[in-house]
Design an enzyme around this catalytic site. Structure first.
Site, PDB file in Angstrom:
ATOM      1  N   ILE A  97      43.024  26.566  48.074  1.00 50.64           N
ATOM      2  CA  ILE A  97      42.206  27.368  48.976  1.00 50.64           C
ATOM      3  C   ILE A  97      41.337  26.483  49.860  1.00 50.64           C
ATOM      4  O   ILE A  97      41.218  26.715  51.070  1.00 50.64           O
ATOM      5  CB  ILE A  97      41.343  28.372  48.194  1.00 50.64           C
ATOM      6  CG1 ILE A  97      42.239  29.329  47.385  1.00 50.64           C
ATOM      7  CG2 ILE A  97      40.436  29.163  49.140  1.00 50.64           C
ATOM      8  CD1 ILE A  97      43.239  30.106  48.221  1.00 50.64           C
ATOM      9  N   ASP A 118      34.754  16.597  47.019  1.00 51.07           N
ATOM     10  CA  ASP A 118      35.653  16.661  45.869  1.00 51.07           C
ATOM     11  C   ASP A 118      35.550  15.341  45.120  1.00 51.07           C
ATOM     12  O   ASP A 118      35.887  14.287  45.664  1.00 51.07           O
ATOM     13  CB  ASP A 118      37.093  16.911  46.295  1.00 51.07           C
ATOM     14  CG  ASP A 118      37.963  17.366  45.127  1.00 51.07           C
ATOM     15  OD1 ASP A 118      37.996  16.647  44.098  1.00 51.07           O
ATOM     16  OD2 ASP A 118      38.595  18.430  45.230  1.00 51.07           O
ATOM     17  N   ARG A 164      30.073  15.120  41.565  1.00 50.14           N
ATOM     18  CA  ARG A 164      30.428  16.063  40.503  1.00 50.14           C
ATOM     19  C   ARG A 164      29.410  17.188  40.396  1.00 50.14           C
ATOM     20  O   ARG A 164      29.761  18.331  40.115  1.00 50.14           O
ATOM     21  CB  ARG A 164      30.538  15.335  39.160  1.00 50.14           C
ATOM     22  CG  ARG A 164      31.769  14.456  39.028  1.00 50.14           C
ATOM     23  CD  ARG A 164      31.761  13.733  37.682  1.00 50.14           C
ATOM     24  NE  ARG A 164      32.937  12.909  37.506  1.00 50.14           N
ATOM     25  CZ  ARG A 164      34.054  13.299  36.898  1.00 50.14           C
ATOM     26  NH1 ARG A 164      34.119  14.530  36.404  1.00 50.14           N
ATOM     27  NH2 ARG A 164      35.079  12.488  36.775  1.00 50.14           N
ATOM     28  N   SER A 235      39.056  38.350  44.585  1.00 52.81           N
ATOM     29  CA  SER A 235      40.312  37.624  44.372  1.00 52.81           C
ATOM     30  C   SER A 235      41.313  38.003  45.447  1.00 52.81           C
ATOM     31  O   SER A 235      41.144  38.993  46.159  1.00 52.81           O
ATOM     32  CB  SER A 235      40.893  37.958  42.997  1.00 52.81           C
ATOM     33  OG  SER A 235      41.387  39.295  42.983  1.00 52.81           O
ATOM     34  N   CYS A 236      42.380  37.229  45.545  1.00 53.52           N
ATOM     35  CA  CYS A 236      43.428  37.550  46.514  1.00 53.52           C
ATOM     36  C   CYS A 236      44.061  38.899  46.192  1.00 53.52           C
ATOM     37  O   CYS A 236      44.400  39.671  47.102  1.00 53.52           O
ATOM     38  CB  CYS A 236      44.487  36.443  46.532  1.00 53.52           C
ATOM     39  SG  CYS A 236      45.203  36.063  44.910  1.00 53.52           S
ATOM     40  N   THR A 237      44.188  39.213  44.913  1.00 54.09           N
ATOM     41  CA  THR A 237      44.799  40.479  44.517  1.00 54.09           C
ATOM     42  C   THR A 237      43.891  41.663  44.839  1.00 54.09           C
ATOM     43  O   THR A 237      44.352  42.709  45.315  1.00 54.09           O
ATOM     44  CB  THR A 237      45.155  40.459  43.026  1.00 54.09           C
ATOM     45  OG1 THR A 237      46.039  39.362  42.767  1.00 54.09           O
ATOM     46  CG2 THR A 237      45.832  41.750  42.603  1.00 54.09           C
ATOM     47  N   THR A 266      50.383  29.644  40.131  1.00 56.69           N
ATOM     48  CA  THR A 266      49.179  28.977  40.635  1.00 56.69           C
ATOM     49  C   THR A 266      48.938  27.692  39.854  1.00 56.69           C
ATOM     50  O   THR A 266      49.584  27.419  38.841  1.00 56.69           O
ATOM     51  CB  THR A 266      47.943  29.887  40.515  1.00 56.69           C
ATOM     52  OG1 THR A 266      47.731  30.223  39.136  1.00 56.69           O
ATOM     53  CG2 THR A 266      48.125  31.157  41.328  1.00 56.69           C
ATOM     54  N   ASN A 400      49.048  35.143  48.882  1.00 56.80           N
ATOM     55  CA  ASN A 400      47.860  34.958  48.063  1.00 56.80           C
ATOM     56  C   ASN A 400      47.070  33.699  48.415  1.00 56.80           C
ATOM     57  O   ASN A 400      45.945  33.519  47.957  1.00 56.80           O
ATOM     58  CB  ASN A 400      48.227  34.937  46.577  1.00 56.80           C
ATOM     59  CG  ASN A 400      49.420  34.071  46.258  1.00 56.80           C
ATOM     60  OD1 ASN A 400      50.567  34.501  46.442  1.00 56.80           O
ATOM     61  ND2 ASN A 400      49.185  32.853  45.784  1.00 56.80           N
TER      62      ASN A 400
END
EC number: 1.2.1.12
Length: 422
Positions: A97, A118, A164, A235-237, A266, A400
């Site tokens: 994402i 990251d 972190r 969520s994507c769903t 995923t 998704n």
């Protein structure tokens, strides 16, 4: 060309074709849009500003051409309505994402990604992962590594950070007002609040959250308040199911429903059988199995559509495909309707009030046909069935990854425009 989500989010309202003078004042125009809070059971607007309602009096609402709600198109008469410049965004977590949010942002004129954090990826590897994608193809723009802390993407510098602890990320110094929390780790209010310590003004969690306010663009983003510093894009769903459920419930009423999502693999799954103490079946090889799994996506619809709270639940099947998933919603209707009636209502919404969010197809499509589709939910008219006047099975596709990432950015810009109007 992209445009602000004050316009994109108008997908959740039936709005007449834009007039040049309608968007003359950001603050007043934003309040006009926010004043329309959804539809009645026949999908006609329940509340409108006087200027908009008068434009509807001369014809049936089904003939109204709404403002488009995609991330790639803009009506010619519409001007950007935010206060100044682009909305500056930082990304925490450069996974699927995070990378797609950055890709899509480079094609928009309302949002600029200024920093990526990251702790597990250096600048060179970030450039590589952004450039090459096995699902969505190679990045079409230019990517250069300036140094260990700077990328240049399409000629614009993006800061690279490796912290972190999110509280140590200097978002304010990096110029990021809004942070996409896409690490999958800091998904509660208390954890996501760490970003605020570094100077971020708002945090958008790209996952469901146990306690953060949840929004689905096209469904309930109009309920966002400027004092909400941390929100979830669900969520994507849920982003696929909620627009579909909204239309069906407002037109026919949903008494109860069961949802199944047939979901693409995923990153949390195993390539071969491996340990998964919380979900034994989830530890089985992703490419070898159809794996039953739990999902809170259907129940989450009750958070964005309170009138459906407790009426929907569901489960998932994880299948060995790389991208694109499909929702199967089987529900009992309060108002008797044939399957043709239901299709007609969804088609109307997809061409009008939810255009760009909810799609409609009557072609013989398969999952791969939706890779790169920016819509949240594409109803498949030929795949669903009706058993009786009150019992139907509805099928809707969604990318998704790509569709969801578009909505993350839409929600950010909607928040920015709300802030600009206060």
């Amino acid at each position: 060309m992209a445009f602000s989500s004050l316009l994109r989010s108008a997908a959740s309202y039936t709005v007449a074709a834009p007039r040049p003078d309608f968007f003359s004042s950001p603050a007043s125009d934003h309040s006009k849009v926010l004043s329309s809070l959804g539809f009645s059971r026949n999908l006609k607007p329940s509340r409108f500003s006087s200027g908009i309602s008068s434009s509807l009096q001369n014809g049936n609402a089904r003939s109204v051409q709404p403002i488009k709600a995609t991330a790639t198109e803009v009506p010619s008469a519409v001007r950007r309505s935010s206060s100044s410049g682009k909305t500056k965004v930082g990304i925490n977590g450069f996974g699927r994402i995070g990378r797609l949010v950055l890709r899509i942002a480079t094609s928009r004129d309302d949002i600029e990604v200024v920093a990526v954090n990251d702790p597990f990826i250096d600048a060179k590897y970030m450039a590589y992962m952004l450039k090459y994608d096995s699902t969505h193809g190679n990045f079409k723009g230019s990517i250069n590594v300036i140094d260990d802390s700077t990328l240049e993407i399409n000629g614009k510098k993006v800061n690279v950070v490796s912290k972190r602890d999110p509280s140590e990320i200097p978002w304010a110094d990096l110029g990021a007002d809004y942070v996409v929390e896409s690490s999958g780790v800091f998904t509660t209010l208390s954890k996501a609040a760490s970003h605020l310590k570094g100077g971020a003004k708002k945090v958008i969690i790209s996952a469901p959250s146990a306690d953060a306010p949840m929004f689905v663009v096209g469904v309930n983003e109009h309920t966002y308040q400027p004092n909400m510093d941390i929100v979830s894009n669900a969520s994507c769903t849920t982003n696929c199911l909620a627009p579909l459920a909204k239309v069906v419930h407002e037109e026919f009423g949903i008494l109860e429903g069961l949802m199944t999502t047939v979901h693409a693999t995923t990153a949390t799954q195993k390539t071969v059988d491996g340990p998964s103490m919380k979900d034994w079946r989830g530890g089985r090889g992703a490419s070898q199995n159809i794996i039953p799994s739990s999902t809170g996506a259907a129940k989450a619809v009750g958070k964005v559509l309170p009138e459906l709270n407790g009426k929907l639940t569901g489960m998932a099947f994880r299948v060995p495909t790389s991208n694109v998933s499909v929702v199967d919603l089987t529900c009992r209707l309060e108002k008797g309707a044939s399957y043709e009636d239901v299709k007609a209502a969804i088609k109307h919404a997809s061409e009008g009030p939810l255009k760009g969010i909810l799609g409609y197809t009557d072609e013989d499509v398969v999952s791969n046909d939706f890779v790169g589709d920016s819509r949240s939910s594409i109803f498949d008219a030929n795949a669903g069935i009706g058993l009786s006047k009150s019992f139907v099975k509805l099928v809707s596709w969604y990318d998704n990854e790509w569709g969801y990432s578009n909505r993350v950015l839409d929600l950010i810009e909607h928040m920015a425009l709300v802030a600009a109007s206060h």
